[in-house]
Structures are given as C-alpha cells and as structure tokens.
Design an enzyme around this catalytic site. Structure first.
Site, PDB file in Angstrom:
ATOM      1  CG  ASP A  82     199.498 123.442  14.637  1.00 18.82           C
ATOM      2  OD1 ASP A  82     199.599 123.951  15.207  1.00 18.82           O
ATOM      3  OD2 ASP A  82     197.808 123.251  14.228  1.00 18.82           O
ATOM      4  CB  ILE A 114     199.382 125.632  18.657  1.00 13.35           C
ATOM      5  CG1 ILE A 114     198.316 124.543  18.639  1.00 13.35           C
ATOM      6  CG2 ILE A 114     199.215 126.407  16.948  1.00 13.35           C
ATOM      7  CD1 ILE A 114     196.839 125.197  18.791  1.00 13.35           C
ATOM      8  CE1 TYR A 168     189.993 122.806  17.009  1.00  9.73           C
ATOM      9  CE2 TYR A 168     191.238 122.900  14.776  1.00  9.73           C
ATOM     10  CZ  TYR A 168     190.702 123.385  15.897  1.00  9.73           C
ATOM     11  OH  TYR A 168     189.614 124.587  16.293  1.00  9.73           O
ATOM     12  CE  LYS A 200     193.875 126.668  21.187  1.00 12.61           C
ATOM     13  NZ  LYS A 200     192.910 126.348  21.725  1.00 12.61           N
TER      14      LYS A 200
END
Length: 439
Positions: free
Chosen positions: A237, A239, A152, A276
């Site tokens: 992570d 998410i 990202y 998200k």
C-alpha cells in the site's frame, strides 16, 4: 376480565456480517473521531473545542489544486468535455486518458525509477476499496494476511469485516525503529499456522502509516524473498509515496521488481490513491496495480462495485496530464510537508516529547511511554483519555494500531493551518507542565 399485555416483537435476524464486531469501530481511534464531531475546534466560534489530530488528511498544498482549477476552468467544464459522453460512460475499465495520467503521475512520484502500464491499472473508489478488493481476490474466509505492527487502525475493518479474512500481526518494536525483520515475518507465519490459518500474503504500507517512515530497500528485498519462499502474495500500500519528504528517500517495490526484470512479480500488487498525496479524499480515487494477469482481470470485474464517476476521471485526467502542474505540485508538497513535520517535531521536543525519526507522511509517531503511570495498555489509554477529553486533542493511541509497546501515539499535522497547529502544541506544552508539577 384479564388485561392482555403486548408481547415483545422478536428481532428480525440480520446477516453474520451485520452483527459481527470485526468492523473495528469500537476502538479509541474511532471514539476520538466521535468526540471531535461533537465538539469541533474553530478559531473563532469554538476556540476551546477538540482539535482533530487523528485525521491523516493533506491540506498543506490544497491551494495549488484550487489555483489549477481557476486557471483551467475547462478541466471541470462538462460542456466543453461533452455532458452526454460523461453521463452515459460506464465502462468499468475507466477512461483510458485517466489511467494513462495516473500511471504517469505514479512514475513521477518515484522519480522515474519505475514504470507503470496503464492497462494494469484498475480503478476503485479509494484505497479502502482497493485493499478490500485485493483481499477478496487473494484470500478465502478464515485465511490470514500478515500485517506489520503498528498498522493503520482502519485495516481491522477494511481487510477483515466483509471478507472474513484474519489479520495476523508481524510484531515490530522500537529497538530497531519498528522495522520489519525476517525473524518477525517467520514468527507471524508460524503463529498463523499454529492457529490453523492458511497464510495468503503479507500487506505492508510504504511509507508506513502510522510511523511516518519509509521502508528501507534491504527490508523490502527481505520481504520479497520471504513471500517468494513461502509462495504467498505481497500487497504494498503506497498511498503516501508522494508524501515522502524527498523522492530519493522512498523506494517502491516496483523499483526492485524492475531491477530484477520482474522475476516473481506475479505475486506483487500495489495500492495507490489520490486521497493523501493530492489531498482529494472526497473524490474517492484509488487504484490496484498488479503484475498478475488473473488478478487484473478479476479486479476489473469486481471494480464494478466501486466505480469512480466519469466526471471525476475527466477532471483528474486533465490535471494529472499537465506536467508543469504535477512537477510543481510534487516538489512544493514535499517541501511543505517537511516544513510542517519539522514544526511539530520541534514543538513536541520543546515540551520534552520525543518522536520516531520520520521522513514521510502526514503524521509523526510520538512517544509518551516515559510519562505513563503504568507501562501498560491501560496506562496508555489513561493518558490518551486526559489528552482527548481534558486537553481536547484527538490523537490516536498505539494500541488502536496494534502496537505491542504502550505509550506511542500517531499525531497528524497536515489537516490544519499552522495557526491551529500552534494552538495544539501550546495545549500539549501546558499539559506536560501541569503533569510535571503534579508528579
């Protein structure tokens, strides 16, 4: 008589952080956002504007959230919950009712295959804050985190800018669908050591942003073995965990730890957010979930810099405690995301464009490598420039994700209507046809 000229006023100095370029916002990723902001597409008022395909936002199930609020007005009614209690509440542990609801929601997403203790949930203003907070806790300025590529683009800002911590890439490539290997982990670790950086941990996104694919169980186990052997941390992570198209296709590191009776769990930390999966980025709701008592204590102290309003917590505690709503939402959201993914994959395929096989997320990983004039970063940015400023589509080039292979692009599909996506696919088809005629 001599004429006196005004002398330039010397600049007032700012901090090293203020003048640092580690904010990462000079990349094409952010340039695309600027181009969109200056000329946003609108079906009626600006049909030739830029279509935003660089924003990983989930709007496909927003109607379900709106419907819940219409049917349960008491959830957002401050009078019924007590205005005084909400206005005066400032305990940085967060509302217990919300932490319990969040823990339950995280378990639901994982099909009940992992358990979460509400007392270990630390609330933060989004996943950005959660990742930075963890970086402050786990590493010192000048230390390194190993992060698999492509990653990202915001990580260059989130993990480095204020913390002074370095990112050392774990280079992955298309030969094995960009999966992380023990060899790549070892190479990144050695690179950091050669640069005299102390490696503090590995940070992964699972499901991956930008790949739109989950990490296989065997690979997760290899990563856990690696961080245990090196005595470093693992930040996972997760998410997009509720945006995997099927619950069975996503394996959380929490599941593996539970199977291993939490052996070596003190080095593992999970980041989650409602931005998200639930499509609520404006609410700024994130969490750090750590199996390390000292990390939980420190994170809770530091979370006073990044609190969530008590009103937001109250509303979401009601929503996430409603099992009928959450079960229907998770199921419907997965189905809609899969349908939208299939739509963009088929549309791109009809234009002669292939994508990495995905099973999660709000985007696909598109391969324009065969169409580059030169197989270089410059070649990639040249075709991106055409798509951005001529075709008027904001997509994210792989080089902004530190991808080592030119020609890959992240393309988001869940932040728009199906009608807008059809317009975007038509633009791409026309672009490819014109390009074929020229060549």
């Amino acid at each position: 008589m001599a004429i006196e000229t005004a002398q330039p006023t010397p600049c007032v100095e700012l901090s090293n952080i203020a003048v640092s370029d580690t904010h990462g916002e000079d990349s094409p990723y952010f340039a695309g956002w600027k181009a969109y902001d200056e000329n946003p597409y609108d079906e009626s008022s600006n049909p030739s504007g830029v279509i935003q395909m660089g924003l990983a936002e989930n709007q496909v199930s927003f109607d379900l959230v709106e419907e819940y609020l219409v049917q349960h007005p008491e959830a957002s009614n401050l009078r019924s919950k007590g205005f005084r209690e909400n206005a005066l509440f400032q305990d940085y542990h967060g509302l217990l009712s919300f932490r319990r609801a969040m823990a339950s929601f995280m378990e639901q997403i994982r099909g009940g295959r992992a358990k979460f203790d509400p007392s270990r949930i630390v609330l933060t203003a989004g996943a950005t804050a959660a990742n930075e907070l963890l970086t402050f806790i786990l590493a010192n300025p000048g230390d390194a985190l190993l992060v698999p590529t492509p990653y990202y683009p915001g990580f260059d800002r989130d993990l480095r800018w204020r913390t002074g911590v370095n990112i050392v890439p774990i280079h992955c490539d298309s030969s094995n669908s960009f999966q992380i290997t023990p060899q790549a982990l070892e190479a990144a670790y050695n690179e950091a050591e050669n640069k005299k950086m102390k490696v503090r941990g590995v940070l992964i996104t699972n499901p991956s942003n930008p790949l739109g694919a989950t990490i296989q169980r065997v690979v997760l186990q290899q990563i856990l073995d690696f961080v245990t052997k090196k005595n470093i941390h693992l930040v996972s992570d997760e998410i997009y965990s509720g945006s995997a198209f099927s619950s069975s296709e996503f394996v959380s590191v929490a599941e593996i730890l539970e199977e291993q009776q939490y052996k070596n769990a003190e080095r593992v930390h999970i980041v989650y957010s409602l931005s998200k999966d639930l499509g609520l980025p404006g609410f700024r709701v994130g969490t750090v979930y750590s199996y390390n008592d000292k990390v939980v204590t420190t994170a809770r102290r530091m979370s006073s810099f990044t609190l969530i309003s008590s009103q937001t917590q109250q509303l979401l505690a009601s929503m996430l405690s409603d099992k009928e709503f959450t079960e229907n939402y998770i199921k419907t959201n997965r189905e809609r995301l899969r349908k939208r993914y299939d739509m963009i994959i088929e549309g791109l395929k009809s234009s002669g464009i292939e994508c990495l096989k995905g099973n999660a997320g709000l985007f696909c990983w598109m391969n324009l490598g065969p169409y580059l004039d030169t197989p270089t970063r410059e070649g990639e940015l040249a075709i991106w420039n055409s798509i951005m400023y001529e075709v008027k589509l904001n997509i994210s080039p792989g080089s902004s994700c530190q991808c080592s292979e030119p020609g890959w692009f992240r393309v988001c599909f869940a932040n728009m209507s199906e009608q807008t996506l059809e317009v975007a696919l038509k633009r791409i088809r026309n672009f490819m046809e014109q390009r074929e005629r020229r060549h």
